[in-house]
Design a protein around this motif. Structure first.
Motif, PDB file in Angstrom:
ATOM      1  N   SER A   1       0.170   6.665  -3.072  1.00 38.77           N
ATOM      2  CA  SER A   1       0.766   6.958  -1.762  1.00 38.77           C
ATOM      3  C   SER A   1      -0.281   7.562  -0.824  1.00 38.77           C
ATOM      4  N   PRO A   2      -0.093   7.405   0.492  1.00 36.70           N
ATOM      5  CA  PRO A   2      -1.105   7.818   1.470  1.00 36.70           C
ATOM      6  C   PRO A   2      -0.876   9.224   2.032  1.00 36.70           C
ATOM      7  N   TRP A   3      -1.672   9.569   3.026  1.00 40.19           N
ATOM      8  CA  TRP A   3      -1.749  10.929   3.546  1.00 40.19           C
ATOM      9  C   TRP A   3      -0.897  11.161   4.779  1.00 40.19           C
ATOM     10  N   ASN A   4      -0.301  10.104   5.362  1.00 42.16           N
ATOM     11  CA  ASN A   4       0.403  10.318   6.643  1.00 42.16           C
ATOM     12  C   ASN A   4       1.753  10.994   6.451  1.00 42.16           C
ATOM     13  N   PHE A   5       2.459  10.641   5.365  1.00 41.29           N
ATOM     14  CA  PHE A   5       3.695  11.348   5.002  1.00 41.29           C
ATOM     15  C   PHE A   5       3.519  11.798   3.562  1.00 41.29           C
TER      16      PHE A   5
ATOM     17  N   ASP B   1     -10.926   9.505  -7.875  1.00 39.20           N
ATOM     18  CA  ASP B   1     -11.461   8.476  -7.002  1.00 39.20           C
ATOM     19  C   ASP B   1     -10.400   7.357  -6.966  1.00 39.20           C
ATOM     20  N   PRO B   2      -9.833   7.040  -5.756  1.00 37.20           N
ATOM     21  CA  PRO B   2      -8.689   6.129  -5.730  1.00 37.20           C
ATOM     22  C   PRO B   2      -8.940   4.800  -6.453  1.00 37.20           C
ATOM     23  N   ALA B   3     -10.107   4.194  -6.205  1.00 34.38           N
ATOM     24  CA  ALA B   3     -10.367   2.880  -6.803  1.00 34.38           C
ATOM     25  C   ALA B   3     -10.475   2.994  -8.331  1.00 34.38           C
ATOM     26  N   GLU B   4     -11.101   4.082  -8.807  1.00 29.66           N
ATOM     27  CA  GLU B   4     -11.232   4.231 -10.268  1.00 29.66           C
ATOM     28  C   GLU B   4      -9.882   4.473 -10.913  1.00 29.66           C
ATOM     29  N   VAL B   5      -9.069   5.353 -10.286  1.00 30.93           N
ATOM     30  CA  VAL B   5      -7.765   5.675 -10.882  1.00 30.93           C
ATOM     31  C   VAL B   5      -6.883   4.428 -10.901  1.00 30.93           C
ATOM     32  N   SER B   6      -6.838   3.699  -9.767  1.00 31.13           N
ATOM     33  CA  SER B   6      -5.921   2.551  -9.723  1.00 31.13           C
ATOM     34  C   SER B   6      -6.373   1.468 -10.689  1.00 31.13           C
ATOM     35  N   SER B   7      -7.687   1.190 -10.766  1.00 32.17           N
ATOM     36  CA  SER B   7      -8.094   0.106 -11.665  1.00 32.17           C
ATOM     37  C   SER B   7      -7.829   0.497 -13.122  1.00 32.17           C
TER      38      SER B   7
ATOM     39  N   THR C   1       1.703   2.301  -1.064  1.00 32.92           N
ATOM     40  CA  THR C   1       1.843   2.378   0.393  1.00 32.92           C
ATOM     41  C   THR C   1       0.461   2.663   0.958  1.00 32.92           C
ATOM     42  N   GLY C   2       0.022   1.857   1.920  1.00 33.63           N
ATOM     43  CA  GLY C   2      -1.310   2.071   2.501  1.00 33.63           C
ATOM     44  C   GLY C   2      -1.721   0.853   3.306  1.00 33.63           C
ATOM     45  N   SER C   3      -3.028   0.593   3.318  1.00 32.66           N
ATOM     46  CA  SER C   3      -3.529  -0.457   4.205  1.00 32.66           C
ATOM     47  C   SER C   3      -3.428  -1.842   3.554  1.00 32.66           C
ATOM     48  N   VAL C   4      -3.457  -2.877   4.390  1.00 33.43           N
ATOM     49  CA  VAL C   4      -3.336  -4.260   3.905  1.00 33.43           C
ATOM     50  C   VAL C   4      -4.477  -4.620   2.938  1.00 33.43           C
ATOM     51  N   PRO C   5      -5.750  -4.314   3.265  1.00 35.72           N
ATOM     52  CA  PRO C   5      -6.808  -4.729   2.330  1.00 35.72           C
ATOM     53  C   PRO C   5      -6.658  -4.079   0.951  1.00 35.72           C
ATOM     54  N   VAL C   6      -6.307  -2.786   0.919  1.00 33.90           N
ATOM     55  CA  VAL C   6      -6.158  -2.130  -0.398  1.00 33.90           C
ATOM     56  C   VAL C   6      -4.947  -2.725  -1.126  1.00 33.90           C
ATOM     57  N   GLY C   7      -3.874  -3.018  -0.380  1.00 38.13           N
ATOM     58  CA  GLY C   7      -2.697  -3.640  -1.005  1.00 38.13           C
ATOM     59  C   GLY C   7      -3.055  -4.972  -1.658  1.00 38.13           C
TER      60      GLY C   7
ATOM     61  N   GLU D   1       3.975  -1.632   0.439  1.00 33.24           N
ATOM     62  CA  GLU D   1       4.382  -1.210   1.782  1.00 33.24           C
ATOM     63  C   GLU D   1       3.098  -0.985   2.566  1.00 33.24           C
ATOM     64  N   LEU D   2       2.725  -1.993   3.370  1.00 37.23           N
ATOM     65  CA  LEU D   2       1.385  -1.978   3.976  1.00 37.23           C
ATOM     66  C   LEU D   2       1.487  -1.709   5.472  1.00 37.23           C
ATOM     67  N   GLY D   3       0.482  -2.055   6.201  1.00 31.51           N
ATOM     68  CA  GLY D   3       0.445  -1.664   7.612  1.00 31.51           C
ATOM     69  C   GLY D   3       1.421  -2.444   8.485  1.00 31.51           C
TER      70      GLY D   3
ATOM     71  N   PRO E   1     -11.379  12.844   9.299  1.00 28.85           N
ATOM     72  CA  PRO E   1     -12.439  12.512  10.262  1.00 28.85           C
ATOM     73  C   PRO E   1     -12.615  11.022  10.497  1.00 28.85           C
ATOM     74  N   ARG E   2     -12.044  10.161   9.621  1.00 26.97           N
ATOM     75  CA  ARG E   2     -12.161   8.712   9.851  1.00 26.97           C
ATOM     76  C   ARG E   2     -11.339   8.280  11.055  1.00 26.97           C
ATOM     77  N   ARG E   3     -10.202   8.983  11.294  1.00 28.61           N
ATOM     78  CA  ARG E   3      -9.277   8.501  12.311  1.00 28.61           C
ATOM     79  C   ARG E   3      -9.832   8.595  13.743  1.00 28.61           C
TER      80      ARG E   3
ATOM     81  N   ASP F   1      -5.283  -5.154  15.410  1.00 29.31           N
ATOM     82  CA  ASP F   1      -5.331  -4.239  14.260  1.00 29.31           C
ATOM     83  C   ASP F   1      -4.597  -2.964  14.624  1.00 29.31           C
ATOM     84  N   GLU F   2      -3.880  -2.429  13.646  1.00 33.05           N
ATOM     85  CA  GLU F   2      -3.085  -1.221  13.863  1.00 33.05           C
ATOM     86  C   GLU F   2      -3.985  -0.049  14.269  1.00 33.05           C
ATOM     87  N   PRO F   3      -3.745   0.611  15.429  1.00 33.37           N
ATOM     88  CA  PRO F   3      -4.627   1.743  15.780  1.00 33.37           C
ATOM     89  C   PRO F   3      -4.398   2.974  14.899  1.00 33.37           C
TER      90      PRO F   3
HETATM   91  P1  NAD Z   1      -7.634   3.171   3.148  1.00 31.38           P
HETATM   92  O1  NAD Z   1      -7.274   1.753   3.135  1.00 31.38           O
HETATM   93  O2  NAD Z   1      -8.975   3.563   2.617  1.00 31.38           O
HETATM   94  O3  NAD Z   1      -6.579   4.040   2.309  1.00 31.38           O
HETATM   95  C1  NAD Z   1      -5.188   3.964   2.499  1.00 31.38           C
HETATM   96  C2  NAD Z   1      -4.560   4.710   1.326  1.00 31.38           C
HETATM   97  O4  NAD Z   1      -4.841   3.990   0.140  1.00 31.38           O
HETATM   98  C3  NAD Z   1      -5.158   6.102   1.092  1.00 31.38           C
HETATM   99  O5  NAD Z   1      -4.119   6.964   0.721  1.00 31.38           O
HETATM  100  C4  NAD Z   1      -6.141   5.919  -0.059  1.00 31.38           C
HETATM  101  O6  NAD Z   1      -6.229   7.086  -0.868  1.00 31.38           O
HETATM  102  C5  NAD Z   1      -5.531   4.800  -0.828  1.00 31.38           C
HETATM  103  N1  NAD Z   1      -6.491   3.950  -1.476  1.00 31.38           N
HETATM  104  C6  NAD Z   1      -7.651   3.455  -0.966  1.00 31.38           C
HETATM  105  N2  NAD Z   1      -8.278   2.661  -1.865  1.00 31.38           N
HETATM  106  C7  NAD Z   1      -7.481   2.655  -2.966  1.00 31.38           C
HETATM  107  C8  NAD Z   1      -7.573   2.014  -4.231  1.00 31.38           C
HETATM  108  N3  NAD Z   1      -8.582   1.175  -4.555  1.00 31.38           N
HETATM  109  N4  NAD Z   1      -6.581   2.242  -5.130  1.00 31.38           N
HETATM  110  C9  NAD Z   1      -5.529   3.043  -4.829  1.00 31.38           C
HETATM  111  N5  NAD Z   1      -5.386   3.665  -3.646  1.00 31.38           N
HETATM  112  C10 NAD Z   1      -6.359   3.468  -2.730  1.00 31.38           C
HETATM  113  O7  NAD Z   1      -7.471   3.668   4.590  1.00 31.38           O
HETATM  114  P2  NAD Z   1      -7.426   5.065   5.326  1.00 31.38           P
HETATM  115  O8  NAD Z   1      -8.735   5.305   6.011  1.00 31.38           O
HETATM  116  O9  NAD Z   1      -6.890   6.150   4.471  1.00 31.38           O
HETATM  117  O10 NAD Z   1      -6.386   4.625   6.420  1.00 31.38           O
HETATM  118  C11 NAD Z   1      -6.753   3.530   7.234  1.00 31.38           C
HETATM  119  C12 NAD Z   1      -5.654   2.571   7.449  1.00 31.38           C
HETATM  120  O11 NAD Z   1      -4.727   2.498   6.379  1.00 31.38           O
HETATM  121  C13 NAD Z   1      -4.811   2.975   8.623  1.00 31.38           C
HETATM  122  O12 NAD Z   1      -5.421   2.580   9.808  1.00 31.38           O
HETATM  123  C14 NAD Z   1      -3.528   2.257   8.362  1.00 31.38           C
HETATM  124  O13 NAD Z   1      -3.612   0.945   8.835  1.00 31.38           O
HETATM  125  C15 NAD Z   1      -3.440   2.197   6.860  1.00 31.38           C
HETATM  126  N6  NAD Z   1      -2.471   3.169   6.333  1.00 31.38           N
HETATM  127  C16 NAD Z   1      -1.200   2.761   6.235  1.00 31.38           C
HETATM  128  C17 NAD Z   1      -0.249   3.638   5.764  1.00 31.38           C
HETATM  129  C18 NAD Z   1       1.194   3.226   5.648  1.00 31.38           C
HETATM  130  O14 NAD Z   1       2.064   4.082   5.692  1.00 31.38           O
HETATM  131  N7  NAD Z   1       1.479   1.943   5.445  1.00 31.38           N
HETATM  132  C19 NAD Z   1      -0.618   4.934   5.419  1.00 31.38           C
HETATM  133  C20 NAD Z   1      -1.957   5.319   5.517  1.00 31.38           C
HETATM  134  C21 NAD Z   1      -2.885   4.410   5.973  1.00 31.38           C
END
Ligand code: NAD
Length: 478
Positions: A151-155, A209-215, A229-235, A252-254, A331-333, A382-384
């Motif tokens: 899960s991500p950092w926004n909620f 490390d997110p990538a290490e833990v998930s893999s 829940t997070g970004s499209v590329p990571v999904g 649940e992606l962007g 600081p990335r935002r 792209d989502e701001p």
């Molecule tokens: P990011 O893609 O690096 O990370 C998004 C989330 O995924 C973070 O919580 C991160 O810890 C996790 N993550 C990253 N790589 C991972 C991996 N290999 N395995 C498991 N988890 C992983 O992006 P970011 O810089 O944190 O946020 C950038 C973009 O992500 C935003 O612009 C937004 O589009 C998207 N985002 C979407 C949501 C959402 O609620 N859908 C939430 C946060 C970020």
């Protein structure tokens, strides 16, 4: 800023709270000051293997625990979260930056998820098929097995609880990896479950490390379901990992939510809702109203009134009184949002308000309004994920729907109109998982929440959200 934030954090596996010891550390930063406020231990591979083993052992015991007992623990955890909402809200504001009232409100809405899923699980009925006398065929729903959730950092509490609550209610065990940036409030949510009597191994929380833990977790044969829940590329990346083991996924992606504002809308009501909605959580919301398509007849008036109201949004440290928008979360935002604005400007967009990182400590950014933004600007595609409203005029209903559907994303969409035909057409024709008409509520807790197209698949919340943690079985008796 509150001084309740612990200077050392722990994760929880196999019934034990784990200290930093000789593990690697992630530094947690307060986004309102840019200062390090705590150290978080990162799980080693041995820690993750221990968590997998505990989840594997806990699953059959929890699966066979009567649903009424599972539900009672979830209700108790919900009560504890409500009792502790003020404390958990303060932790969230310190680590994520959102105004304290929004953080505390998030904890309350999250507690409701435990209640909703406790009741959904009791009513997860199967069905009996029509057969001749003496024969029986029936369909049952059974828990899928141990879950890995990210899960991500926004909620920091609401996104993980959408995975924890249905998984636990369904009878699964779950290993949760929340964002390292916002750990403490998620840790307290797990503490509520444990204090409510959840057996060890059913819900564990790790960081690393997110990538290490998930893999590592997804590759394990123990894990049967992956939720992210997070970004499209990571999904997409996690889906490929899950495909290796044919594991079920919820993604649940962007989004990049269109807002169609028609000439016949109630302009005052629309502005009240969308200006507040746009700057909630500084726009770092996957369903944030972002692409404002405004009908030509009211475009100029709407843009002016929106800008005037946006200029009054009070920005500052989320702990201070009267603050409506905190800093961006990391600081990335600010650099990412700033780059998108510069690109739009260079392609002809008019900056009506803001546009800059604020000149103070922390990651504060101006509430920003861009007008007449060209379609080839990155920010239209792209989502701001920041406090930016982008506007363009449209002429006809068909034109508005075409613009709304032009991206490969489809999470939330909004429309404001007093015309029933327009409302019906928008509801039916927009390619999105959720469409809200004359309001912004797309996440009431009991309705399916999820996207279409590249915004992901699978629904969270309500009965659909529970079924996402279950498999369907048919049993035939002759
Ligand atoms: P990011 O893609 O690096 O990370 C998004 C989330 O995924 C973070 O919580 C991160 O810890 C996790 N993550 C990253 N790589 C991972 C991996 N290999 N395995 C498991 N988890 C992983 O992006 P970011 O810089 O944190 O946020 C950038 C973009 O992500 C935003 O612009 C937004 O589009 C998207 N985002 C979407 C949501 C959402 O609620 N859908 C939430 C946060 C970020």
């Amino acid at each position: 800023m509150s001084n309740i934030y612990p200077d050392k954090l722990q994760f929880h596996i196999d019934g034990e709270w784990i200290d930093i010891g000789d593990r690697d550390v992630h530094h947690v930063v307060n986004p309102a000051t840019g200062e390090v406020i705590s150290d978080l231990p990162k799980a080693s591979k041995a820690d993750l293997d221990r968590a997998l083993d505990a989840a594997d052992k806990a699953f059959p015991i929890w699966r066979d625990t009567p649903v009424a007992e599972r539900a009672a623990i979830l209700h108790k955890a919900a009560d504890l979260m409500r009792e502790r909402a003020s404390n958990i809200g303060q932790l969230m504001t310190a680590e994520q930056g959102k105004p304290l009232a929004q953080a505390t409100g998030e904890v309350g809405a999250s507690a409701a998820q435990f209640d909703i899923m406790a009741e959904e699980a009791k009513r997860c009925y199967g069905r009996v098929l029509v057969r001749p006398a003496g024969q029986n065929s029936f369909v049952k729903y059974q828990p899928v097995g141990p879950v890995a959730a990210f899960s991500p950092w926004n909620f920091p509490v609401f996104t993980p609880i959408r995975k924890l609550a249905p998984a636990i209610a369904a009878g699964c065990s779950i290993i949760l990896k929340p964002a390292e940036e916002t750990p403490a409030s998620a840790i307290e949510m797990i503490r509520c479950l444990l204090d409510a009597g959840l057996p060890s191994g059913v819900a564990q929380i790790v960081f690393g490390d997110p990538a290490e833990v998930s893999s590592h977790l997804i590759a394990s044969p123990v894990i049967r379901k992956v939720s992210f829940t997070g970004s499209v590329p990571v999904g997409k990346h996690l889906m490929k990992l899950a495909a290796e083991g044919m594991k079920r996924t919820t993604m649940e992606l962007g989004g990049h939510a269109p807002v169609l504002v028609f000439d016949d809308c109630d302009m005052e009501k629309t502005l009240d809702l969308v200006v507040t909605g746009k700057f909630r959580n500084a726009g770092q919301v996957c369903v944030s109203p972002t692409r404002f398509y405004v009908q030509s007849g009211i475009y100029d008036r709407f843009e002016k009134a929106f800008t005037e109201r946006a200029s009054k949004v009070v920005v500052g440290d989320g702990f201070a009184d009267g603050i409506e928008m905190g800093p961006l979360a990391n600081p990335r935002r600010p650099s990412s949002v700033g780059d998108m604005i510069a690109d739009a400007k260079s392609k002809g967009a008019e900056v009506k308000l803001g546009g800059h990182r604020q000149d103070k400590d922390g990651f504060f950014f101006d509430p920003t309004v861009l007008s007449h933004v060209p379609l080839d600007a990155n920010i239209m595609n792209d989502e701001p994920f920041g406090p930016v409203a982008v506007m363009r005029p449209f002429d006809t209903l068909d034109d508005a729907i075409e613009q709304a559907n032009r991206l490969p994303l489809g999470l939330a969409a909004y429309a404001f109109t007093s015309n029933l035909h327009t409302a019906n057409m928008v509801g039916d024709k927009i390619e999105a998982g959720m469409v809200a008409i004359n309001n912004l509520t797309v996440s009431p807790g009991d309705a399916p929440f999820g996207g279409v197209k590249e915004s992901g698949h699978g629904s969270e919340d309500g009965p659909d959200g529970l079924k996402a943690y279950m498999v369907t079985k048919a049993i035939h008796q002759a």
